[in-house]
Design an enzyme around this catalytic site. Structure first.
Site, PDB file in Angstrom:
ATOM      1  N   HIS A  50       7.374 -28.160  10.286  1.00  0.00           N
ATOM      2  CA  HIS A  50       8.547 -28.018  11.143  1.00  0.00           C
ATOM      3  C   HIS A  50       8.126 -27.926  12.610  1.00  0.00           C
ATOM      4  O   HIS A  50       7.034 -27.465  12.931  1.00  0.00           O
ATOM      5  CB  HIS A  50       9.342 -26.771  10.769  1.00  0.00           C
ATOM      6  CG  HIS A  50      10.086 -26.909   9.482  1.00  0.00           C
ATOM      7  ND1 HIS A  50      11.195 -26.160   9.188  1.00  0.00           N
ATOM      8  CD2 HIS A  50       9.891 -27.715   8.409  1.00  0.00           C
ATOM      9  CE1 HIS A  50      11.650 -26.488   7.991  1.00  0.00           C
ATOM     10  NE2 HIS A  50      10.862 -27.428   7.490  1.00  0.00           N
ATOM     11  N   GLU A  52       8.959 -25.959  15.113  1.00  0.00           N
ATOM     12  CA  GLU A  52       8.594 -24.640  15.628  1.00  0.00           C
ATOM     13  C   GLU A  52       7.236 -24.184  15.094  1.00  0.00           C
ATOM     14  O   GLU A  52       6.432 -23.621  15.842  1.00  0.00           O
ATOM     15  CB  GLU A  52       9.667 -23.599  15.250  1.00  0.00           C
ATOM     16  CG  GLU A  52      11.041 -23.899  15.789  1.00  0.00           C
ATOM     17  CD  GLU A  52      11.934 -24.689  14.830  1.00  0.00           C
ATOM     18  OE1 GLU A  52      13.159 -24.535  14.905  1.00  0.00           O
ATOM     19  OE2 GLU A  52      11.393 -25.466  13.999  1.00  0.00           O
ATOM     20  N   CYS A  80      15.011 -22.394  10.877  1.00  0.00           N
ATOM     21  CA  CYS A  80      15.173 -22.055   9.469  1.00  0.00           C
ATOM     22  C   CYS A  80      14.503 -20.695   9.225  1.00  0.00           C
ATOM     23  O   CYS A  80      13.807 -20.162  10.089  1.00  0.00           O
ATOM     24  CB  CYS A  80      14.547 -23.137   8.594  1.00  0.00           C
ATOM     25  SG  CYS A  80      12.736 -23.148   8.616  1.00  0.00           S
ATOM     26  N   CYS A  83      10.635 -20.748   9.771  1.00  0.00           N
ATOM     27  CA  CYS A  83      10.224 -20.774  11.179  1.00  0.00           C
ATOM     28  C   CYS A  83      10.529 -19.444  11.858  1.00  0.00           C
ATOM     29  O   CYS A  83       9.716 -18.931  12.629  1.00  0.00           O
ATOM     30  CB  CYS A  83      10.918 -21.918  11.910  1.00  0.00           C
ATOM     31  SG  CYS A  83      10.365 -23.549  11.360  1.00  0.00           S
TER      32      CYS A  83
END
Length: 150
Positions: A50, A52, A80, A83
């Site tokens: 992801h 982040e 999410c 993260c």
């Protein structure tokens, strides 16, 4: 919109144009971009790829630290649970996002909303089975080793 959020959104748009998902992130300290990332799931086939998380990994490697206190994350989408958890572990102070989990769900990216709902449930009521298998010999446990290492 400030320049850091503009950069995160620009990264997300570019990622979509290159076949990825609409997520970009910029990690900032003292008004400087330290690292950035986009979702790379389509490239590396890694669910932890992801935006982040990649920005966090890159900053920690570059700075040789796990402590990102004083940093601010700018993300094109609401983080999410994975993260967000990493940001707490890293000590990030602030998070700004442009589009919400609900916006992502409307775009067909609805796992975050589902996971946030699952985390509200008792662990025994979640759709994924999660059960403890206690160690028999606590003297040989990793936690005991950790506790006695000093």
């Amino acid at each position: 919109m400030n320049r850091f959020m503009e950069k995160a959104v620009q990264l997300a748009i570019q990622n979509v144009q290159e076949g990825g998902q609409p997520f970009g992130a910029v990690l900032v300290k003292d008004n400087n971009i330290i690292s950035e990332g986009v979702n790379e799931l389509h490239k590396v086939h890694d669910v932890s790829g992801h935006a982040e998380l990649l920005a966090i990994r890159r900053a920690q490697q570059q700075l040789q630290t796990n402590d990102l206190s004083g940093f601010t994350m700018y993300a094109s989408g609401e983080p999410c649970a994975m993260c967000l958890t990493a940001m707490y572990f890293a000590g990030i102070d602030e998070v700004y996002y442009a589009q919400s989990v609900e916006d992502a769900a409307q775009a067909g990216l609805d796992k975050s909303g589902f996971i946030y709902q699952e985390l509200k449930k008792d662990k025994y009521e979640r759709t994924m089975s999660i059960r403890q298998m206690p160690l028999k010999d606590l003297e040989k446990s990793p936690m005991t080793l950790w506790l006695n290492k000093g």
